[in-house]
Enzyme design. Structure first.
Site, PDB file in Angstrom:
ATOM      1  N   GLY A 106       0.818  -1.210   0.000  1.00  0.00           N
ATOM      2  CA  GLY A 106       0.000   0.000   0.000  1.00  0.00           C
ATOM      3  C   GLY A 106       0.848   1.254   0.000  1.00  0.00           C
ATOM      4  O   GLY A 106       2.087   1.197  -0.022  1.00  0.00           O
ATOM      5  N   SER A 107       0.180   2.405   0.046  1.00  0.00           N
ATOM      6  CA  SER A 107       0.900   3.679  -0.083  1.00  0.00           C
ATOM      7  C   SER A 107       1.727   3.999   1.159  1.00  0.00           C
ATOM      8  O   SER A 107       2.778   4.638   1.056  1.00  0.00           O
ATOM      9  CB  SER A 107      -0.095   4.806  -0.370  1.00  0.00           C
ATOM     10  OG  SER A 107      -1.123   4.817   0.605  1.00  0.00           O
ATOM     11  N   THR A 108       1.291   3.559   2.336  1.00  0.00           N
ATOM     12  CA  THR A 108       2.075   3.806   3.554  1.00  0.00           C
ATOM     13  C   THR A 108       3.266   2.851   3.603  1.00  0.00           C
ATOM     14  O   THR A 108       4.397   3.257   3.883  1.00  0.00           O
ATOM     15  CB  THR A 108       1.193   3.629   4.816  1.00  0.00           C
ATOM     16  OG1 THR A 108      -0.075   4.246   4.576  1.00  0.00           O
ATOM     17  CG2 THR A 108       1.831   4.282   6.029  1.00  0.00           C
TER      18      THR A 108
ATOM     19  N   ASP B  87       3.213  -2.850   8.281  1.00  0.00           N
ATOM     20  CA  ASP B  87       2.212  -2.666   7.236  1.00  0.00           C
ATOM     21  C   ASP B  87       1.217  -1.580   7.623  1.00  0.00           C
ATOM     22  O   ASP B  87       1.056  -1.249   8.799  1.00  0.00           O
ATOM     23  CB  ASP B  87       1.476  -4.003   7.003  1.00  0.00           C
ATOM     24  CG  ASP B  87       0.717  -4.020   5.680  1.00  0.00           C
ATOM     25  OD1 ASP B  87       0.793  -3.036   4.922  1.00  0.00           O
ATOM     26  OD2 ASP B  87       0.046  -5.038   5.419  1.00  0.00           O
ATOM     27  N   GLY B  88       0.528  -1.069   6.630  1.00  0.00           N
ATOM     28  CA  GLY B  88      -0.516  -0.066   6.846  1.00  0.00           C
ATOM     29  C   GLY B  88      -1.838  -0.714   7.218  1.00  0.00           C
ATOM     30  O   GLY B  88      -1.920  -1.925   7.436  1.00  0.00           O
ATOM     31  N   ALA B  89      -2.882   0.108   7.281  1.00  0.00           N
ATOM     32  CA  ALA B  89      -4.227  -0.396   7.563  1.00  0.00           C
ATOM     33  C   ALA B  89      -5.234   0.576   6.966  1.00  0.00           C
ATOM     34  O   ALA B  89      -4.923   1.749   6.743  1.00  0.00           O
ATOM     35  CB  ALA B  89      -4.454  -0.520   9.066  1.00  0.00           C
ATOM     36  N   ASP B  90      -6.431   0.067   6.705  1.00  0.00           N
ATOM     37  CA  ASP B  90      -7.502   0.944   6.224  1.00  0.00           C
ATOM     38  C   ASP B  90      -8.263   1.543   7.391  1.00  0.00           C
ATOM     39  O   ASP B  90      -8.756   2.664   7.299  1.00  0.00           O
ATOM     40  CB  ASP B  90      -8.434   0.147   5.308  1.00  0.00           C
ATOM     41  CG  ASP B  90      -7.680  -0.384   4.099  1.00  0.00           C
ATOM     42  OD1 ASP B  90      -7.117   0.444   3.364  1.00  0.00           O
ATOM     43  OD2 ASP B  90      -7.601  -1.607   3.927  1.00  0.00           O
TER      44      ASP B  90
ATOM     45  N   GLU C 133      -0.887 -10.776   3.500  1.00  0.00           N
ATOM     46  CA  GLU C 133      -0.620  -9.965   4.698  1.00  0.00           C
ATOM     47  C   GLU C 133      -0.940 -10.769   5.962  1.00  0.00           C
ATOM     48  O   GLU C 133      -0.201 -10.722   6.945  1.00  0.00           O
ATOM     49  CB  GLU C 133      -1.457  -8.685   4.660  1.00  0.00           C
ATOM     50  CG  GLU C 133      -1.016  -7.743   3.548  1.00  0.00           C
ATOM     51  CD  GLU C 133      -1.854  -6.482   3.420  1.00  0.00           C
ATOM     52  OE1 GLU C 133      -1.375  -5.541   2.782  1.00  0.00           O
ATOM     53  OE2 GLU C 133      -2.975  -6.440   3.941  1.00  0.00           O
TER      54      GLU C 133
HETATM   55  O1  LIG Z   1      -4.227  -4.573   0.789  1.00  0.00           O
HETATM   56  C1  LIG Z   1      -3.689  -3.578   1.213  1.00  0.00           C
HETATM   57  C2  LIG Z   1      -3.284  -3.335   2.593  1.00  0.00           C
HETATM   58  O2  LIG Z   1      -4.074  -3.964   3.547  1.00  0.00           O
HETATM   59  C3  LIG Z   1      -2.959  -1.898   2.968  1.00  0.00           C
HETATM   60  O3  LIG Z   1      -2.140  -1.982   4.086  1.00  0.00           O
HETATM   61  C4  LIG Z   1      -4.148  -1.030   3.306  1.00  0.00           C
HETATM   62  O4  LIG Z   1      -5.088  -1.041   2.254  1.00  0.00           O
HETATM   63  C5  LIG Z   1      -3.723   0.424   3.596  1.00  0.00           C
HETATM   64  O5  LIG Z   1      -3.201   0.990   2.450  1.00  0.00           O
HETATM   65  P1  LIG Z   1      -2.668   2.477   2.396  1.00  0.00           P
HETATM   66  O6  LIG Z   1      -1.418   2.543   3.219  1.00  0.00           O
HETATM   67  O7  LIG Z   1      -2.421   2.738   0.940  1.00  0.00           O
HETATM   68  O8  LIG Z   1      -3.741   3.379   2.934  1.00  0.00           O
END
Ligand SMILES: O=C[C@H](O)[C@H](O)[C@H](O)COP(=O)(O)O
Length: 219
Positions: A29-31, A81-84, A103
């Site tokens: 993801g972007s983070t 890792d990131g999260a929504d 993940e």
């Molecule tokens: O499948 C993607 C992951 O679970 C990401 O960690 C989640 O969607 C967060 O993404 P972002 O950092 O882009 O908000």
């Protein structure tokens, strides 16, 4: 600060949890992309990474970081890792980028899950972000009907095929009061590969990007 600057701040702040000589679990993801950039700056001090998606693998390889297959390692020190969404119990919704299955596997073999997120991801109750569920293609309609019985409104994520060759249903209209029970119920539906609720195994540490700096929350 923009949302991307907050993501960058937590991505780089996560570096201090990486121990020299280890293999690092890396999210998607972007983070997580900011964390990958940060990891590139210390690539000579680590052994390599286990990656949660083809996308992150490509980014890691471009920086010259060695990729290990999940089956080659018994356990990992950390997974970053990131999260929504993340709630006060460190439970998360993940899978906005469709990488939830890999993940969850990497989280399972990691001693510490470090969630990196900007403050917009903090919620009291999980579910405003549609809950991603990875499903075997032939089970799509059946799983959708079962998710409706749980009170959700599943929507097929058009045009998306996961790295594992499956489809994603995004479940709207859920107000998840008991995340562990919901994770278990959805896991029990035949044809579900993975639900993007990380409740049985939540985060151990959360690094939250705020206008006042990076806030550290430990469970
Ligand atoms: O499948 C993607 C992951 O679970 C990401 O960690 C989640 O969607 C967060 O993404 P972002 O950092 O882009 O908000």
């Amino acid at each position: 600060m923009t949302q991307d600057e907050l993501k960058k701040a937590v991505g780089w702040a996560a570096l201090k949890y990486v121990r020299p000589g280890t293999i690092v679990g890396v999210g998607t993801g972007s983070t997580a992309a900011h964390f990958i950039d940060a990891l590139g700056s210390i690539k000579d001090q680590i052994e390599g990474a286990v990656s949660s998606s083809n996308d992150s693998t490509a980014k890691l390889k471009k920086l010259g970081i060695q990729i290990f297959d999940c089956n080659e390692v018994d356990s990992l020190d950390i997974y970053i890792d990131g999260a929504d969404e993340i709630n006060g119990h460190m439970q998360m919704i993940k899978g906005g980028g469709a990488a939830l299955t890999r993940e969850k596997i990497i989280a399972a073999i990691s001693r510490k899950f470090i969630c990196i997120a900007d403050s917009s991801k903090q919620v009291d109750i999980l579910g405003a972000f549609p809950l991603p569920v990875e499903v075997i293609p032939m089970a799509r309609a059946y799983v959708a009907r079962e998710l409706v019985k749980l009170g959700g409104m599943p929507e097929y994520r058009q045009g998306v095929v996961t790295d594992n060759g499956n489809i994603i249903l995004d479940v709207h209209n859920l107000k998840i009061m008991d995340a562990v029970a919901m994770e278990n119920k959805i896991n029990n539906i035949a044809g579900v590969v993975t639900v993007g609720l990380f409740a049985n195994r939540g985060a151990d540490v959360a690094l939250i990007g705020t206008a006042d700096g990076v806030k550290i929350i430990e469970s």
